[in-house]
Write a protein that holds these residues in place. Sequence first.
Motif, PDB file in Angstrom:
ATOM      1  N   MET A   1       0.841  -1.176   0.000  1.00  0.00           N
ATOM      2  CA  MET A   1       0.000   0.000   0.000  1.00  0.00           C
ATOM      3  C   MET A   1       0.886   1.239   0.000  1.00  0.00           C
ATOM      4  SD  MET A   1      -3.032   0.761   2.627  1.00  0.00           S
ATOM      5  CE  MET A   1      -2.941   2.308   3.472  1.00  0.00           C
ATOM      6  N   THR A   2       0.620   2.163  -0.885  1.00  0.00           N
ATOM      7  CA  THR A   2       1.412   3.382  -0.937  1.00  0.00           C
ATOM      8  C   THR A   2       0.695   4.499  -0.199  1.00  0.00           C
ATOM      9  OG1 THR A   2       0.401   4.028  -3.016  1.00  0.00           O
ATOM     10  CG2 THR A   2       2.464   2.794  -3.142  1.00  0.00           C
ATOM     11  N   THR A   3       1.480   5.315   0.459  1.00  0.00           N
ATOM     12  CA  THR A   3       0.930   6.457   1.163  1.00  0.00           C
ATOM     13  C   THR A   3       0.934   7.644   0.226  1.00  0.00           C
ATOM     14  OG1 THR A   3       1.801   5.635   3.251  1.00  0.00           O
ATOM     15  CG2 THR A   3       1.193   7.944   3.165  1.00  0.00           C
ATOM     16  N   ARG A   4      -0.205   8.235   0.037  1.00  0.00           N
ATOM     17  CA  ARG A   4      -0.278   9.417  -0.810  1.00  0.00           C
ATOM     18  C   ARG A   4       0.250  10.606  -0.034  1.00  0.00           C
ATOM     19  NH1 ARG A   4      -5.926   9.839  -3.660  1.00  0.00           N
ATOM     20  NH2 ARG A   4      -6.110  11.147  -1.849  1.00  0.00           N
ATOM     21  N   SER A   5       0.916  11.489  -0.750  1.00  0.00           N
ATOM     22  CA  SER A   5       1.496  12.645  -0.082  1.00  0.00           C
ATOM     23  C   SER A   5       1.159  13.919  -0.830  1.00  0.00           C
ATOM     24  CB  SER A   5       3.012  12.486   0.040  1.00  0.00           C
ATOM     25  OG  SER A   5       3.597  12.471  -1.230  1.00  0.00           O
ATOM     26  N   ILE A   6       1.401  15.028  -0.152  1.00  0.00           N
ATOM     27  CA  ILE A   6       1.223  16.345  -0.728  1.00  0.00           C
ATOM     28  C   ILE A   6       2.509  17.130  -0.504  1.00  0.00           C
ATOM     29  CG2 ILE A   6      -1.276  16.429  -0.473  1.00  0.00           C
ATOM     30  CD1 ILE A   6      -0.893  17.990   2.127  1.00  0.00           C
ATOM     31  N   THR A   7       2.719  18.131  -1.316  1.00  0.00           N
ATOM     32  CA  THR A   7       3.869  19.007  -1.134  1.00  0.00           C
ATOM     33  C   THR A   7       3.388  20.298  -0.499  1.00  0.00           C
ATOM     34  OG1 THR A   7       5.001  18.070  -3.039  1.00  0.00           O
ATOM     35  CG2 THR A   7       5.766  20.221  -2.276  1.00  0.00           C
ATOM     36  N   ILE A   8       4.011  20.642   0.606  1.00  0.00           N
ATOM     37  CA  ILE A   8       3.660  21.843   1.352  1.00  0.00           C
ATOM     38  C   ILE A   8       4.795  22.853   1.226  1.00  0.00           C
ATOM     39  CG2 ILE A   8       3.194  22.764   3.672  1.00  0.00           C
ATOM     40  CD1 ILE A   8       0.943  21.025   2.629  1.00  0.00           C
ATOM     41  N   GLN A   9       4.452  24.093   0.915  1.00  0.00           N
ATOM     42  CA  GLN A   9       5.433  25.171   0.897  1.00  0.00           C
ATOM     43  C   GLN A   9       5.445  25.820   2.275  1.00  0.00           C
ATOM     44  OE1 GLN A   9       7.530  25.826  -1.687  1.00  0.00           O
ATOM     45  NE2 GLN A   9       6.586  23.992  -2.537  1.00  0.00           N
ATOM     46  N   VAL A  10       6.625  25.908   2.855  1.00  0.00           N
ATOM     47  CA  VAL A  10       6.782  26.441   4.204  1.00  0.00           C
ATOM     48  C   VAL A  10       7.698  27.649   4.151  1.00  0.00           C
ATOM     49  CG1 VAL A  10       7.514  25.909   6.557  1.00  0.00           C
ATOM     50  CG2 VAL A  10       6.562  24.093   5.115  1.00  0.00           C
ATOM     51  N   LYS A  11       7.260  28.747   4.747  1.00  0.00           N
ATOM     52  CA  LYS A  11       8.065  29.966   4.819  1.00  0.00           C
ATOM     53  C   LYS A  11       8.608  30.120   6.239  1.00  0.00           C
ATOM     54  CE  LYS A  11       5.384  32.290   1.277  1.00  0.00           C
ATOM     55  NZ  LYS A  11       4.548  33.435   0.947  1.00  0.00           N
ATOM     56  N   PHE A  12       9.873  30.535   6.329  1.00  0.00           N
ATOM     57  CA  PHE A  12      10.523  30.760   7.620  1.00  0.00           C
ATOM     58  C   PHE A  12      10.781  32.246   7.808  1.00  0.00           C
ATOM     59  CE2 PHE A  12      12.072  26.540   6.204  1.00  0.00           C
ATOM     60  CZ  PHE A  12      11.479  25.775   7.191  1.00  0.00           C
ATOM     61  N   PHE A  13      10.729  32.702   9.055  1.00  0.00           N
ATOM     62  CA  PHE A  13      10.909  34.114   9.342  1.00  0.00           C
ATOM     63  C   PHE A  13      11.908  34.332  10.478  1.00  0.00           C
ATOM     64  CE2 PHE A  13       6.901  33.779   7.187  1.00  0.00           C
ATOM     65  CZ  PHE A  13       6.917  34.872   6.330  1.00  0.00           C
ATOM     66  N   ALA A  14      12.411  35.560  10.533  1.00  0.00           N
ATOM     67  CA  ALA A  14      13.283  36.050  11.600  1.00  0.00           C
ATOM     68  C   ALA A  14      14.531  35.181  11.741  1.00  0.00           C
ATOM     69  CB  ALA A  14      12.501  36.150  12.906  1.00  0.00           C
ATOM     70  N   SER A  15      14.940  34.918  12.974  1.00  0.00           N
ATOM     71  CA  SER A  15      16.184  34.178  13.210  1.00  0.00           C
ATOM     72  C   SER A  15      16.114  32.743  12.701  1.00  0.00           C
ATOM     73  CB  SER A  15      16.546  34.198  14.697  1.00  0.00           C
ATOM     74  OG  SER A  15      15.486  33.660  15.464  1.00  0.00           O
ATOM     75  N   LEU A  16      14.930  32.200  12.568  1.00  0.00           N
ATOM     76  CA  LEU A  16      14.782  30.841  12.026  1.00  0.00           C
ATOM     77  C   LEU A  16      15.216  30.815  10.566  1.00  0.00           C
ATOM     78  CD1 LEU A  16      13.939  27.957  12.495  1.00  0.00           C
ATOM     79  CD2 LEU A  16      11.586  28.617  12.055  1.00  0.00           C
TER      80      LEU A  16
ATOM     81  N   ASN B   1       7.447  17.163   1.271  1.00  0.00           N
ATOM     82  CA  ASN B   1       6.403  16.164   1.039  1.00  0.00           C
ATOM     83  C   ASN B   1       6.003  15.563   2.372  1.00  0.00           C
ATOM     84  OD1 ASN B   1       6.297  16.400  -1.754  1.00  0.00           O
ATOM     85  ND2 ASN B   1       7.973  14.977  -2.036  1.00  0.00           N
ATOM     86  N   VAL B   2       4.705  15.562   2.637  1.00  0.00           N
ATOM     87  CA  VAL B   2       4.163  14.959   3.851  1.00  0.00           C
ATOM     88  C   VAL B   2       2.946  14.132   3.469  1.00  0.00           C
ATOM     89  CG1 VAL B   2       4.990  16.770   5.417  1.00  0.00           C
ATOM     90  CG2 VAL B   2       2.741  16.987   4.371  1.00  0.00           C
ATOM     91  N   PRO B   3       2.609  13.126   4.268  1.00  0.00           N
ATOM     92  CA  PRO B   3       1.415  12.342   3.973  1.00  0.00           C
ATOM     93  C   PRO B   3       0.154  13.214   4.015  1.00  0.00           C
ATOM     94  CG  PRO B   3       2.785  11.222   5.582  1.00  0.00           C
ATOM     95  CD  PRO B   3       3.352  12.602   5.417  1.00  0.00           C
ATOM     96  N   ILE B   4      -0.827  12.854   3.202  1.00  0.00           N
ATOM     97  CA  ILE B   4      -2.120  13.539   3.235  1.00  0.00           C
ATOM     98  C   ILE B   4      -2.672  13.447   4.656  1.00  0.00           C
ATOM     99  CG2 ILE B   4      -4.517  13.373   2.425  1.00  0.00           C
ATOM    100  CD1 ILE B   4      -3.435  12.548  -0.279  1.00  0.00           C
TER     101      ILE B   4
END
Length: 88
Positions: free
Chosen positions: A1-16, A28-31
């Motif tokens: 069984m394959t796990t479906r995933s989605i691509t998430i765009q993440v923005k970082f701010f400040a000292s991070l 890529n993270v699982p749905i």
Amino acid sequence: MTTRSITIQVKFFASLKESLGTSQIGLNVPIESTVEVLLKKIQDTYGRDNPLIDIQHARVAVNQQLAEIDQVIRQDDEIAIFPPITGG
């Protein structure tokens, strides 16, 4: 069984953003992943010893609203992560 995933765009701010050396990444993270799953994936990618990637204290906004750790993220959500707030 394959796990479906989605691509998430993440923005970082400040000292991070400075600490990670980038202002944005795609992951890529699982749905039906939660904010907590996303943060753990970022820790796995950038190192668990980075104090700025703190699951308990990092502030995460989903679609410009502060999110709880158990909030589910979707494909087109806008994710922003801010380092823990410090000061006195």
